[in-house]
Motif scaffolding. Structure first.
Motif, PDB file in Angstrom:
ATOM      1  N   GLN A   1      45.491  50.650  45.837  1.00 47.41           N
ATOM      2  CA  GLN A   1      44.332  49.800  46.112  1.00 47.41           C
ATOM      3  C   GLN A   1      43.323  50.619  46.902  1.00 47.41           C
ATOM      4  OE1 GLN A   1      47.393  46.959  47.740  1.00 47.41           O
ATOM      5  NE2 GLN A   1      45.738  45.505  47.412  1.00 47.41           N
TER       6      GLN A   1
ATOM      7  N   GLN B   1      39.039  50.631  48.404  1.00 48.20           N
ATOM      8  CA  GLN B   1      37.700  50.048  48.584  1.00 48.20           C
ATOM      9  C   GLN B   1      37.026  50.801  49.718  1.00 48.20           C
ATOM     10  OE1 GLN B   1      37.115  46.273  50.674  1.00 48.20           O
ATOM     11  NE2 GLN B   1      35.930  45.520  48.940  1.00 48.20           N
TER      12      GLN B   1
ATOM     13  N   THR C   1      39.064  46.132  38.753  1.00 48.20           N
ATOM     14  CA  THR C   1      38.398  45.848  40.020  1.00 48.20           C
ATOM     15  C   THR C   1      38.290  44.347  40.163  1.00 48.20           C
ATOM     16  OG1 THR C   1      37.102  47.885  39.910  1.00 48.20           O
ATOM     17  CG2 THR C   1      36.315  46.175  41.403  1.00 48.20           C
TER      18      THR C   1
ATOM     19  N   GLY D   1      36.023  43.342  45.373  1.00 48.42           N
ATOM     20  CA  GLY D   1      35.568  44.723  45.448  1.00 48.42           C
ATOM     21  C   GLY D   1      36.669  45.756  45.491  1.00 48.42           C
ATOM     22  N   PHE D   2      37.936  45.327  45.496  1.00 48.82           N
ATOM     23  CA  PHE D   2      39.039  46.281  45.531  1.00 48.82           C
ATOM     24  C   PHE D   2      39.323  46.817  44.134  1.00 48.82           C
ATOM     25  CE2 PHE D   2      40.071  45.021  49.839  1.00 48.82           C
ATOM     26  CZ  PHE D   2      40.687  46.165  50.348  1.00 48.82           C
ATOM     27  N   HIS D   3      39.551  48.128  44.069  1.00 52.94           N
ATOM     28  CA  HIS D   3      39.947  48.784  42.831  1.00 52.94           C
ATOM     29  C   HIS D   3      41.476  48.889  42.819  1.00 52.94           C
ATOM     30  CE1 HIS D   3      35.722  49.797  42.446  1.00 52.94           C
ATOM     31  NE2 HIS D   3      35.763  50.409  43.620  1.00 52.94           N
TER      32      HIS D   3
END
Length: 442
Positions: free
Chosen positions: A109, A111, A201, A205-207
């Motif tokens: 994870q 961001q 995503t 907003g977290f990848h």
């Protein structure tokens, strides 16, 4: 599905007496059958702010995982039956499918400046007294019963717990080009150089990226390293208690001897520790403040919320402090009466426990001053600060905002076998639910 204790003879059993993380055949969404992976994921079940967040997720995609972890029906039995039927239908229709071979999974994870990597696997269950997995919060029996009913009906671990461990520093001669060797970290750092199984995503907003680790040698490398460690439950105490309960209901050995977890080495990837706030449904903020007269110092502080939280942080650095709001005004509550604390806080626990804000909140404020029972119709536990304030203002209740406790305090108390009041901390980032599931059908 494969029993992780017996299915993959190629992965050696760990040599130590610590964590025993086994490979499994992950169940995942088939990308071609859903609109997008981000639209079918969800936060963990207890982070979804209901009903607003639940409705938002349900409308995001007809196959959103929230329909499994928080099924909606008229009775508890109907909810669990609905979840089981939904899972069976998605599997038979090819919405979800099991991976071809067992393995562990590397999960990332990110961001901005935040980067977290860990390993997902099926962890052999251990009791708290064995010192392998350390809980730090109490649980509520009704929540465990609810999660147990859901897991029984679906025969699945629908979302991983978040567990942390801390690796030891390595000698310079043992370090390779990636900064480590012969450890779980070495496998993780090698794995993230490959193409991931999936990448998405989420709307926060977290990848997210996920890789499979099916190679027996790499699985054995991870398992051997983890077997030297113990873990702290960062998120998922009720699900851990559920795992333990369901294990006793099935004859061993069986897949129920294991539970789905994400293990993160916080020596390499420190987690954020945030507070979990309380929303008092039936107590107007004016009445809450009035009851504190002569027991705490109460001051009105200026907003907006960010500024009020800064003042809460300053006050919390000196002692117990809380921020109450619900009518557009912020009330900073601190400096409790020492006599009041002596009368209301149990004296048979370590000082670090007695001085926790969560301890004072529950033992002194909720139990003694406000006399509010810890029941769902009385208290909601909400992770998002702004959402807590908004719901209090909309519903006429009181938002009680608290300052987060340090991870070192949590870990130290857990090692002493001392549990904190439930929902005392929120470690993050939390794994997204829906990226990989574990079926317990044999």
């Amino acid at each position: 599905m494969d029993d992780p204790g017996t299915a993959d003879d190629r992965a050696q059993e760990p040599a130590g007496q610590g964590l025993d993380l086994a490979p499994f055949r992950g169940v995942r969404y088939v990308p071609e059958r859903v609109g997008s992976l981000s639209a079918v994921t969800s936060p963990p079940y207890d982070v979804v702010v209901r009903p607003d967040g639940l409705q938002h997720l349900e409308s995001a995609d007809p196959y959103n995982i929230v329909r499994l972890i928080l099924p909606q029906a008229t009775s508890p039995a109907a909810r669990t039956e609905q979840a089981a039927d939904t899972l069976d239908r998605w599997l038979s229709d090819g919405i979800l499918a099991a991976d071809a071979e067992p393995g562990l999974y590397v999960y990332e994870q990110s961001q901005g400046d935040t980067l977290q990597r860990g390993v997902i696997g099926a962890l052999r269950l251990s009791e708290a007294g064995e010192g392998v997995v350390l809980p730090h919060e109490d649980v509520m029996a009704p929540v465990v019963a609810d999660r147990a009913a859901l897991m029984r009906a679906t025969a699945a671990n629908l979302e991983p717990l978040l567990l942390t461990y801390r690796s030891e520093p390595e000698s310079p001669e043992a370090v390779d080009a990636h900064g480590t060797t012969g450890t779980a970290a070495a496998v993780i750092e090698r794995t993230v150089l490959r193409a991931p199984l999936l990448a998405t995503t989420t709307e926060d907003g977290f990848h997210h990226r996920l890789w499979a680790v099916p190679d027996p040698a790499e699985v054995a490398e991870i398992r051997k390293d983890l077997s030297r460690h113990q873990a702290l439950i960062a998120d998922g105490h009720h699900r851990w208690a559920t795992y333990l309960r369901l294990r006793t209901e099935h004859r061993s050995p069986s897949p129920w001897d294991y539970g789905l977890v994400l293990l993160v080495d916080t020596a390499r990837y420190p987690l954020r520790v945030r507070a979990i706030h309380r929303l008092l449904h039936r107590l107007p903020v004016r009445a809450a403040v009035k009851a504190l007269d002569g027991l705490f110092r109460v001051r009105t502080v200026e907003g907006p919320l960010t500024r009020a939280l800064e003042q809460l942080g300053e006050a919390a650095a000196e002692g117990n402090a809380f921020l109450l709001t619900g009518g557009g005004v912020f009330h900073l509550v601190d400096r409790p009466s020492p006599d009041l604390l002596a009368r209301t806080v149990p004296a048979d626990r370590p000082r670090a426990w007695r001085t926790l804000d969560a301890t004072v909140l529950h033992s002194t404020l909720l139990d003694h001053v406000w006399r509010i029972p810890d029941a769902p119709d009385q208290i909601a536990y909400i992770h998002d600060t702004a959402a807590t304030v908004a719901k209090a203002e909309r519903d006429g209740g009181t938002a009680v905002l608290i300052h987060p406790v340090r991870e070192e305090v949590v870990r130290d108390l857990a090692r002493q076998g001392v549990t904190m009041p439930r929902k005392s901390t929120s470690f993050g980032p939390k794994p997204a639910t829906g990226l990989v599931l574990r079926s317990l059908d044999t």
